[in-house]
Design a protein around this motif. Structure first.
Motif, mmCIF file in Angstrom:
data_model
loop_
_atom_site.group_PDB
_atom_site.id
_atom_site.type_symbol
_atom_site.label_atom_id
_atom_site.label_comp_id
_atom_site.label_asym_id
_atom_site.label_seq_id
_atom_site.Cartn_x
_atom_site.Cartn_y
_atom_site.Cartn_z
ATOM 1 N N SER A 103 0.822 -1.206 0.000
ATOM 2 C CA SER A 103 0.000 0.000 0.000
ATOM 3 C C SER A 103 0.858 1.258 0.000
ATOM 4 C CB SER A 103 -0.925 -0.007 1.218
ATOM 5 O OG SER A 103 -0.166 -0.061 2.415
ATOM 6 N N GLN A 104 1.980 1.218 0.698
ATOM 7 C CA GLN A 104 2.816 2.429 0.763
ATOM 8 C C GLN A 104 3.742 2.570 -0.435
ATOM 9 O OE1 GLN A 104 3.240 -0.446 2.320
ATOM 10 N NE2 GLN A 104 5.029 -0.469 3.636
ATOM 11 N N TYR A 105 3.814 1.548 -1.276
ATOM 12 C CA TYR A 105 4.750 1.583 -2.402
ATOM 13 C C TYR A 105 4.070 1.748 -3.746
ATOM 14 C CZ TYR A 105 7.984 -0.240 1.070
ATOM 15 O OH TYR A 105 8.739 -0.405 2.181
ATOM 16 N N LEU A 106 2.742 1.551 -3.797
ATOM 17 C CA LEU A 106 2.037 1.613 -5.074
ATOM 18 C C LEU A 106 1.770 3.070 -5.441
ATOM 19 C CD1 LEU A 106 0.925 -0.140 -7.331
ATOM 20 C CD2 LEU A 106 -1.263 -0.216 -6.117
ATOM 21 N N THR A 107 2.850 3.775 -5.697
ATOM 22 C CA THR A 107 2.777 5.169 -6.121
ATOM 23 C C THR A 107 3.657 5.354 -7.347
ATOM 24 O OG1 THR A 107 4.575 5.775 -4.650
ATOM 25 C CG2 THR A 107 2.341 5.999 -3.787
ATOM 26 N N LEU A 108 3.374 6.388 -8.124
ATOM 27 C CA LEU A 108 4.058 6.560 -9.406
ATOM 28 C C LEU A 108 5.574 6.658 -9.249
ATOM 29 C CD1 LEU A 108 1.073 7.270 -10.109
ATOM 30 C CD2 LEU A 108 1.986 8.934 -11.732
ATOM 31 N N HIS A 109 6.039 7.352 -8.232
ATOM 32 C CA HIS A 109 7.485 7.593 -8.142
ATOM 33 C C HIS A 109 8.257 6.359 -7.698
ATOM 34 C CE1 HIS A 109 6.480 8.342 -3.860
ATOM 35 N NE2 HIS A 109 7.721 7.954 -3.635
ATOM 36 N N ASN A 110 7.561 5.307 -7.261
ATOM 37 C CA ASN A 110 8.250 4.071 -6.874
ATOM 38 C C ASN A 110 8.428 3.106 -8.028
ATOM 39 O OD1 ASN A 110 8.931 4.358 -4.116
ATOM 40 N ND2 ASN A 110 6.781 4.113 -3.571
ATOM 41 N N TYR A 111 7.896 3.451 -9.200
ATOM 42 C CA TYR A 111 7.977 2.566 -10.357
ATOM 43 C C TYR A 111 8.740 3.279 -11.475
ATOM 44 C CZ TYR A 111 5.097 -0.836 -8.079
ATOM 45 O OH TYR A 111 4.647 -1.795 -7.200
ATOM 46 N N ASP A 112 9.810 2.631 -11.926
ATOM 47 C CA ASP A 112 10.764 3.282 -12.826
ATOM 48 C C ASP A 112 10.492 3.031 -14.297
ATOM 49 O OD1 ASP A 112 13.169 2.261 -10.408
ATOM 50 O OD2 ASP A 112 12.325 4.270 -10.651
ATOM 51 N N TYR A 113 9.847 1.911 -14.621
ATOM 52 C CA TYR A 113 9.666 1.520 -16.013
ATOM 53 C C TYR A 113 8.188 1.361 -16.296
ATOM 54 C CZ TYR A 113 14.529 0.377 -15.162
ATOM 55 O OH TYR A 113 15.847 0.441 -14.805
ATOM 56 N N TRP A 114 7.746 1.946 -17.407
ATOM 57 C CA TRP A 114 6.324 2.009 -17.717
ATOM 58 C C TRP A 114 6.034 1.510 -19.123
ATOM 59 C CZ3 TRP A 114 2.521 3.837 -14.349
ATOM 60 C CH2 TRP A 114 3.004 4.328 -13.125
ATOM 61 N N GLY A 115 4.895 0.830 -19.240
ATOM 62 C CA GLY A 115 4.377 0.482 -20.550
ATOM 63 C C GLY A 115 3.567 1.631 -21.115
ATOM 64 N N GLN A 116 3.056 1.453 -22.313
ATOM 65 C CA GLN A 116 2.409 2.552 -23.025
ATOM 66 C C GLN A 116 0.927 2.711 -22.698
ATOM 67 O OE1 GLN A 116 2.624 -0.391 -24.104
ATOM 68 N NE2 GLN A 116 0.970 -0.835 -25.525
ATOM 69 N N GLY A 117 0.326 1.784 -22.014
ATOM 70 C CA GLY A 117 -1.083 1.917 -21.651
ATOM 71 C C GLY A 117 -2.024 1.264 -22.635
ATOM 72 N N THR A 118 -3.138 0.784 -22.103
ATOM 73 C CA THR A 118 -4.180 0.185 -22.923
ATOM 74 C C THR A 118 -5.535 0.673 -22.411
ATOM 75 O OG1 THR A 118 -5.034 -1.922 -23.793
ATOM 76 C CG2 THR A 118 -4.250 -1.936 -21.514
#
Length: 124
Positions: A103-118
């Motif tokens: 819960s405390q880690y599911l934030t945008l700045h904790n994730y470095d690599y992103w897919g393009q979205g669907t």
């Protein structure tokens, strides 16, 4: 690591979708995978994440019991199963790779690599 999410579509309330997130350039077993979504006019929000420890899945309350996250390290692919879809689930869904889940880690700045979205659209 490069990520590619797919599987979105236009469905009716109550329908299901399965979103795969295929990784390349690195093995998924080194990362936590998070799913995020962004509805029109709203900020991107975390939905679910999974780490490498059995039972490490986390879900936000709004999707708990309806969405299921899993990861197939042999296929280097993560999935988000969306059941009992509601119009409020309409959004662009993104997968992302990071180091932590919870819960405390599911934030945008904790994730470095992103897919393009669907795009997922739920409408009657």
């Amino acid at each position: 690591v490069q990520l590619q999410a797919s599987g979105g579509g236009s469905v009716q309330p109550g329908d299901s979708l399965r979103l795969p997130c295929v990784a390349s350039g690195a093995t998924l077993d080194a990362y936590a995978i998070g799913w995020f979504r962004q509805a029109p006019g709203k900020e991107r929000e975390g939905v679910s994440c999974i780490w490498n420890v059995k039972g490490s899945e986390y879900y936000v309350d709004s999707v708990k019991g309806r969405f299921t996250i899993d990861k197939d390290n042999a296929k280097n692919t993560a999935y988000l199963q969306l059941n009992s879809l509601k119009p409020d689930d309409t959004a662009v869904y993104y997968c992302a790779a990071g180091m932590w889940c919870g819960s405390q880690y599911l934030t945008l700045h904790n994730y470095d690599y992103w897919g393009q979205g669907t795009q997922v659209t739920v409408s009657s």
